[in-house]
Structure formats: structure tokens, C-alpha cells
Design a protein around this motif. Structure first.
Motif, PDB file in Angstrom:
ATOM      1  N   UNK A 294       0.872  -1.245  -0.104  1.00 22.30           N
ATOM      2  CA  UNK A 294       0.204  -0.020   0.122  1.00 22.30           C
ATOM      3  C   UNK A 294       0.829   1.347  -0.027  1.00 22.30           C
ATOM      4  N   UNK A 295       2.239   1.202   0.164  1.00 20.43           N
ATOM      5  CA  UNK A 295       3.058   2.321  -0.092  1.00 20.43           C
ATOM      6  C   UNK A 295       3.326   2.610  -1.567  1.00 20.43           C
ATOM      7  N   UNK A 296       2.953   1.779  -2.526  1.00 16.83           N
ATOM      8  CA  UNK A 296       3.154   2.003  -3.820  1.00 16.83           C
ATOM      9  C   UNK A 296       2.950   3.210  -4.223  1.00 16.83           C
ATOM     10  N   UNK A 297       1.380   3.708  -4.088  1.00 15.01           N
ATOM     11  CA  UNK A 297       1.033   4.756  -4.478  1.00 15.01           C
ATOM     12  C   UNK A 297       1.542   6.120  -3.942  1.00 15.01           C
ATOM     13  N   UNK A 298       2.049   5.976  -2.753  1.00 15.37           N
ATOM     14  CA  UNK A 298       2.845   7.213  -2.180  1.00 15.37           C
ATOM     15  C   UNK A 298       4.395   7.341  -2.719  1.00 15.37           C
ATOM     16  N   UNK A 299       5.199   6.097  -3.079  1.00 16.98           N
ATOM     17  CA  UNK A 299       6.530   6.143  -3.638  1.00 16.98           C
ATOM     18  C   UNK A 299       6.254   6.713  -5.038  1.00 16.98           C
ATOM     19  N   UNK A 300       5.179   6.211  -5.542  1.00 18.95           N
ATOM     20  CA  UNK A 300       5.040   6.689  -7.160  1.00 18.95           C
ATOM     21  C   UNK A 300       4.685   8.342  -7.151  1.00 18.95           C
TER      22      UNK A 300
END
Length: 343
Positions: A294-300
Motif C-alpha cells: 500500500x506504499x506503492x502509490x505514495x512512492x510513485x
């Protein structure tokens, strides 16, 4: 959270056990293509689908109030279950294997920051996939054949309250069937301890696949007393499970049943005999799917906007350098010109 319970039962039939007022299923005998059942689940939850579904069984309903969860339970290998007549049923056309992976992906995409409950489980195949808050809610859920057998013989199992009739505690096929019913009971029991998850704003997804009744039919025959008793026990357990889940989500749930005697094509995923000894790989003993980060969108977003900012900075600096007047803007040239004049 959205809730919708799908069960594959006998007679290639798609039945609705419970549904809120916001989801409307019309009375009629319109056949539903087996491969479009996941689309019905998605549309009832308010998600869009790639291909339009021209099936009159599902009405538009209330667009501003969607159910809070979806549960799909597939019961295989039986012609007909005596489900309550108060529900709505539709014949299934071209019963092919299906999954709710597309619905799970839609939930991940739209509600990635809220970590909804996603549970997909096939007890007899030891296939389990848990994402988000399901990892903490159902961490004690039995998922392997050994765990299921041990769970049955605990003090608080369904064996202490379930009338077995002609079924036996000493037969592996009977125990497999009963262990699947135990899973239904445990899911509702574990969720009842975390009732706040049924009241949040993210949709929940439950996909369960039961094959125990099919094995009972193969072992004793579909005309046997064991098969008849198992069918009645399954109907009662499914209705109880549906009512419990429906109430946990405060009535904002759709409870559906899919009835399939035999799939027209084999499953694409690799399976094995449900009574075969378990030989799981050490690195992935429960065949867990890759967990969604769920950190994918933040990092992206961090990387995306940083690159956009750097690109704009390069463009602005390059533009100003290109249009700079050396004799006016540059201190180097100004100092050089003054020194020449003084000489």
C-alpha cells in the motif's frame, strides 16, 4: 465495506439469499453467463466493468448507497440445494470456472489507502490469499488440511453442536466436508470480534470455494443417505453464515449463491486431489499470492512529482540562460568592460 456472498451450489443456478434495498435483483428466469458472474458482483458493488452487461436480472438500484462487502462462496459438484424460496434464482449458462480477482483489483485500485478486508480461500486445496486488514482479522483461521482437522476436534468446534446423522467423525471425506463448514463458522466468528471493520468506508471481499459435498457424493453416491444429510447440513450452514455476515454488515450486504454441478472447462490454476497428502514448498507453504504494497502509490507520487519538478527547473534555467544578455546580465562581462575603459 461492501458485502456480497456468492455460493456455487447445485443445478447450475445463481441465487440471491440476502440483499439490501440499494441492490435490486428482479424476479425472472434470465440465464446469466458463467463468465459474467464476477461482473455482476462488481456492478452490484458500484464498480465499472470492461464489457457492458446486458442482463436484466440486476437493476440499477441506488447509486449513492452501495453494499459494504462481497463474499463469494463456490460449492461444487451438486445438482440442487434446497435453498430458501424467499430468494431469487437464475439459471447459469455456460458454467465455466471464475474468480473475483478483477473485483479484488478494483478494490485495491480505488481503496488502496484504507486497507480493506480481502479474503480468498479454498480450504480443500489449501489455497489462501489475504490482503489488508484480513491479515490481522483472520490470522488464526485454519487454512491447511492439518489445521482444519485439528480445529474440528477442539472443544468449541461445530462437531459439538452439529447433528452429523449418517456422517462419521472417522472418515476423511466426511471430515473434509465438516472442516469447510467449520471455516464458514470461524470467518463469521472472527469478524464479529472486529465489528468496526464492517462499518468503515472501504469495500470488503470474501471469496470461498467449497468442494467437500462433491467428495461426499463421489465417496457414497448422490443417492446415499450421507449425501442427503450432508446437503441438508450444508444448506443450514450456508443460510446461517449468510445471516450472520448480513447482520455483521448491518444489513448492507448482498448474499448470493452460485450453483454448479460441473464446470465446462478445467480450472486454469494448478490443483490437486483434496485428500492428497500436503507437500507444500518451503518458501511458500500456503500458496500465498504476492501481497499488495500500500506504499506503492505514495512512492510513485513522490518520484513522479520530483521528476516533473526537476524537468521544469531545467527548462526554466535553460530558457533564461539562452535569453541572457551577456553585456547586461552577466557581472563577468560588466567588470571586463569597465576594466577596458579604465585602461
Amino acid at each position: 465495506s461492501f458485502f456480497c456472498l456468492f455460493l456455487g451450489v447445485c443445478g447450475d443456478e445463481f441465487s440471491i439469499l440476502r440483499s439490501p434495498q440499494s441492490v435490486v435483483f428482479r424476479n425472472g428466469s434470465w440465464p446469466i453467463p458463467g463468465e459474467r458472474i464476477p461482473d455482476v458482483a462488481a456492478l452490484s458493488m458500484g464498480f465499472s466493468v470492461e464489457d457492458d452487461l446486458s442482463w436484466p436480472g440486476l437493476a440499477v438500484g441506488d447509486l449513492f448507497h452501495r453494499p459494504r462487502a462481497t463474499v463469494l462462496v463456490t460449492v461444487k459438484g451438486v445438482d440442487k440445494l434446497a435453498l430458501p424460496a424467499k430468494g431469487v434464482s437464475y439459471p447459469i449458462e455456460n458454467a465455466v470456472p471464475f474468480s473475483l480477482d478483477s473485483v479484488a483489483n478494483a478494490i485495491h485500485t480505488l481503496f488502496s489507502e484504507e486497507t480493506p478486508v480481502v479474503l480468498q480461500l479454498a480450504p480443500s486445496e489449501e489455497r489462501v490469499y489475504m490482503v489488508g486488514k484480513a491479515n490481522s482479522v483472520f490470522e488464526d483461521l485454519s487454512v491447511t488440511l492439518r489445521q482444519l482437522r485439528n480445529r474440528l476436534f477442539q472443544d468449541n468446534s461445530i462437531l459439538s453442536s452439529l447433528p452429523l446423522n449418517s456422517l462419521s467423525r472417522n472418515n476423511e471425506v466426511d471430515l473434509l466436508f465438516l472442516s469447510e463448514l467449520q471455516v464458514l463458522h470461524d470467518i463469521a466468528s472472527l469478524l464479529s470480534r472486529h465489528k468496526h471493520l464492517a462499518k468503515d468506508h472501504s469495500p470488503d471481499l470474501y471469496s470461498l470455494e467449497l468442494a467437500g459435498l462433491e467428495e461426499v457424493g463421489k465417496r457414497y453416491g448422490e443417492d446415499s443417505q450421507q449425501f442427503k444429510d450432508a446437503s441438508q447440513i450444508l444448506v443450514d450452514s450456508l443460510q446461517k453464515f449468510a445471516d450472520e455476515m448480513f447482520n455483521l454488515y448491518s444489513g448492507n450486504a448482498v448474499v448470493e449463491v452460485v450453483a454448479v454441478k460441473m464446470f465446462n472447462s478445467p480450472l486454469t490454476r494448478k490443483t490437486r486431489s483434496i485428500l492428497q497428502s500436503s507437500q507444500s514448498e518451503t518458501e511458500n507453504p500456503y500458496n500465498l499470492a504476492y501481497p499488495y504494497n500500500y506504499n506503492y502509490s505514495v512512492i510513485f507520487n513522490i518520484i513522479l512529482w520530483m521528476m516533473i519538478g526537476l524537468a521544469l527547473a531545467v527548462i526554466v534555467i535553460s530558457y533564461n540562460l539562452w535569453n541572457m544578455d551577456p553585456g547586461y546580465d552577466s557581472i563577468i562581462y560588466r567588470m571586463t568592460n569597465q576594466k577596458i575603459r579604465m585602461d
